[in-house]
Scaffold this motif. Sequence first.
Motif, PDB file in Angstrom:
ATOM      1  N   PRO A  97       9.124   9.197  35.620  1.00 51.93           N
ATOM      2  CA  PRO A  97       9.957   8.268  37.141  1.00 51.93           C
ATOM      3  C   PRO A  97      11.650   7.936  36.695  1.00 51.93           C
ATOM      4  O   PRO A  97      12.370   7.809  35.985  1.00 51.93           O
ATOM      5  CB  PRO A  97       9.535   7.258  37.433  1.00 51.93           C
ATOM      6  CG  PRO A  97       8.539   6.792  36.450  1.00 51.93           C
ATOM      7  CD  PRO A  97       8.548   7.826  34.861  1.00 51.93           C
ATOM      8  N   PHE A 103      12.083   3.395  36.894  1.00 45.75           N
ATOM      9  CA  PHE A 103      11.064   2.154  36.538  1.00 45.75           C
ATOM     10  C   PHE A 103      11.107   0.830  35.905  1.00 45.75           C
ATOM     11  O   PHE A 103      12.026   1.689  34.810  1.00 45.75           O
ATOM     12  CB  PHE A 103      10.166   3.970  36.105  1.00 45.75           C
ATOM     13  CG  PHE A 103       9.154   3.050  35.051  1.00 45.75           C
ATOM     14  CD1 PHE A 103       8.414   1.946  35.691  1.00 45.75           C
ATOM     15  CD2 PHE A 103       8.406   3.685  33.365  1.00 45.75           C
ATOM     16  CE1 PHE A 103       6.944   1.178  35.028  1.00 45.75           C
ATOM     17  CE2 PHE A 103       6.748   3.311  32.794  1.00 45.75           C
ATOM     18  CZ  PHE A 103       6.624   2.631  34.322  1.00 45.75           C
ATOM     19  N   THR A 114       0.774   9.741  39.025  1.00 43.67           N
ATOM     20  CA  THR A 114       1.298   8.660  38.131  1.00 43.67           C
ATOM     21  C   THR A 114       0.908   6.797  38.027  1.00 43.67           C
ATOM     22  O   THR A 114       0.164   6.298  36.810  1.00 43.67           O
ATOM     23  CB  THR A 114       2.571   7.998  38.958  1.00 43.67           C
ATOM     24  OG1 THR A 114       3.401   8.988  38.820  1.00 43.67           O
ATOM     25  CG2 THR A 114       3.693   7.000  37.625  1.00 43.67           C
ATOM     26  N   CYS A 161       5.260  -3.624  38.182  1.00 37.55           N
ATOM     27  CA  CYS A 161       6.516  -2.825  37.930  1.00 37.55           C
ATOM     28  C   CYS A 161       6.245  -2.478  39.572  1.00 37.55           C
ATOM     29  O   CYS A 161       5.835  -2.423  40.586  1.00 37.55           O
ATOM     30  CB  CYS A 161       5.651  -1.405  36.408  1.00 37.55           C
ATOM     31  SG  CYS A 161       4.423  -0.334  37.365  1.00 37.55           S
ATOM     32  N   ILE A 168       7.813   2.038  41.409  1.00 35.79           N
ATOM     33  CA  ILE A 168       8.408   2.885  41.347  1.00 35.79           C
ATOM     34  C   ILE A 168       9.341   3.854  42.009  1.00 35.79           C
ATOM     35  O   ILE A 168       8.645   3.299  43.243  1.00 35.79           O
ATOM     36  CB  ILE A 168       7.399   3.797  39.887  1.00 35.79           C
ATOM     37  CG1 ILE A 168       7.021   3.460  38.628  1.00 35.79           C
ATOM     38  CG2 ILE A 168       8.004   5.266  39.751  1.00 35.79           C
ATOM     39  CD1 ILE A 168       5.832   3.638  38.277  1.00 35.79           C
ATOM     40  N   ASP A 196      10.437   7.562  42.734  1.00 39.46           N
ATOM     41  CA  ASP A 196      10.561   8.443  41.887  1.00 39.46           C
ATOM     42  C   ASP A 196       9.825  10.199  42.872  1.00 39.46           C
ATOM     43  O   ASP A 196       9.768   9.998  44.398  1.00 39.46           O
ATOM     44  CB  ASP A 196       8.951   8.847  41.665  1.00 39.46           C
ATOM     45  CG  ASP A 196       9.583  10.136  40.135  1.00 39.46           C
ATOM     46  OD1 ASP A 196      10.002  10.081  39.681  1.00 39.46           O
ATOM     47  OD2 ASP A 196       7.798  10.306  39.592  1.00 39.46           O
TER      48      ASP A 196
END
Length: 704
Positions: free
Chosen positions: A51, A54, A139, A157, A159, A161
């Motif tokens: 990504p 990330f 993902t 997390c 992300i 992207d």
Amino acid sequence: MKFDSYLLFNPNLNQLIKKIKTLLLVAILFTFINCDSQSSKMGDFKLLPHPQEFSITGVSDLKYSDLKFYYVSNKEALPENGPLLGKILEAKDSKGAQIRFSIESNLDIRPEGYQLEISANQIVITAKDQAGLLYGFSTLEQLMEDAKDQNVALPICKIKDYPLLAFRAIQLDIKHHRETVSYYYDLMDKLKKYKINGIIIEFEDKIIYERQPLIGTREALSVAEWKKLSEYAHARNIQISPLVQGLGHASFILKHEKYKDLRDDPENDWAFNPLDPRTYELQFDLYRDAIKATPHGKYFHVGGDEVHTTGRGSGKTSLELQLIWLNKVCKFAADNNRIPIFWDDMPLKYAGVYDPMFKPEMTQAAVDKVWEENQYKLEEFLHLFPKNCIYMRWNYSASQSIGNSKTMEWFSEKGFQVMGATAGQTRWVLMPQEESNMDNIKTFTLSSIEHNLSGLLLTLWDDDSPHFELYMRGIIAFSAYSWSGENRTKEAIKSAYRQREFSYEVANKEHAFIDQLEAPVAFWKNMLLDGFDRNKIKKSNQPSEDLLIELPNKENKGKWSEKYKDLLNKAQLNLLTCDIIALKIKYTKSQAKRNNFTLEVYEQVNKASRYNNELLISLKNYDEAKNKEQTSLYLDKIKQLVGEFGSIRNELEKTYAKTRILTKSENYILDQDHHSHLANQSTSFDWQFHVEMLMLEKIEEELF
């Protein structure tokens, strides 16, 4: 392991190699045994492509198996998912769902982009569009795959992207054979996983043309079958567009008696006559069926490369003739709502500006000089270059050259659309070489991003027909670079490839074997030939026995080994390499959680490469035998190897045939053109082993 039989009577070399072998095997086994197979609580998450942003800040309370319900407030459709999310159900409210998702068209992110956030007990995916939603879930599935493999919870997390290139397409070249239908459907799922969004499929004779049925072969699929695959791909954000060869590369059409009068040269089936109106009647029939078979395609690739036409006394130059043809086919494409793509090499060759693209040593000044002296030849006919066409700048080995950039800049400055084409496979036998051509893929991808091109094509030529499974590492490298640029080293991409394709257990470099296999495979190609190229021996006028290396003469002991000393030294080292690779493949298979078939194919390639080396070393031992007893022993060993060839071949064919149709129909007409494609040299699978068959025949005649 088979060392003793061919090392028995070379004491010093034998002992050294046996020691090396023992030390290497012990080192590898020690690595395998002591490799840390216990992941940390955090887990090791290697996403492909990586990504743009990330960040992992902790460990959630969510196991992969906890993701059972989703909630969507605006009733967006759940995208096509893989097995880990394929059975997820819709919840009545957000409280009962582990996953919430939405599409927000005003999201400040590029098309196909998404944001994914995992908190302690919930996952939120926000996408720019439907494609972005699909990729957000792809993902998430990779994160789940790693969590499952390592028995850890999903990470907390964030992300963000999106792709750097809009069109990320691979070529599916099926001119010489096709895979099973189920293989193509599985391929679409895998390409979706790695965020590939386009395919250019080179149909040739593997489609049953409804308007010209003579051209389709026994192995061809119907228009309806290709259309069904196109629909399946479209649901996974993969746009399939056709390539139907036109002016040149037309052997699959012009070899038939019915179409011979459309040839540019009556004695050659390579090119159409661009001045005959019937040429276009036939080509447009094929175009209509190809378009029908790919209803979601945006493009229509017309080919147009590597062709010279005679002009038939018209007084027109080859460049004029090609542009006459190109304008007609581009108009057809436009009339059928397709954007035509054209290989750009021939106009550049006609103008004399082609060579600098493949000479990276040329300076800017030298390249500029070539263009200053020759570009008028292009500009003289500039008004004939169709504006609706994409000029595809292909370069498989020197995309970093100044000449390559200069060409793309020239097309852009003149107002033409430009797209690049790199390669994951060119004319390599058995498997792609040069680390799956990763360096060239990277440089052309980064150049395309820098020049703000709309996309890039990864060509995967089938001319020498390695198994398609072995193209996958190159495809994944292309995916990584075209989606996110150079945000990972080459070695990191290779490691992520091993983790994603097989298991996190083999992600470490110690378990890599593909690059090691390149040398034995490259050596295998011509090692039994006396200065000849495997690709060209079928068309050679030389007697077959003259194409091959000599065999030992029992009246001149040791002379043969001395003559081929360098060849035999390489064979000795390759045997050691192949045995180490065999061990690594065996270990990888024992740890693999998916794609075991890929490893089976590599295993067969390694065995095929090993066989020729063992044959040479056995001949060496026979040549150097000190007495009748040793001579008899090694002659028996050679006889044994000759007998084993059938099982080596059968095992490889059995493996390949799990996904590939190996033979053509008995009445299939091989192309008669000037190319020396291995896969076009027999209707059976003999083309793969033609050299070995000749050598074994020679051994039986001269030694037994």
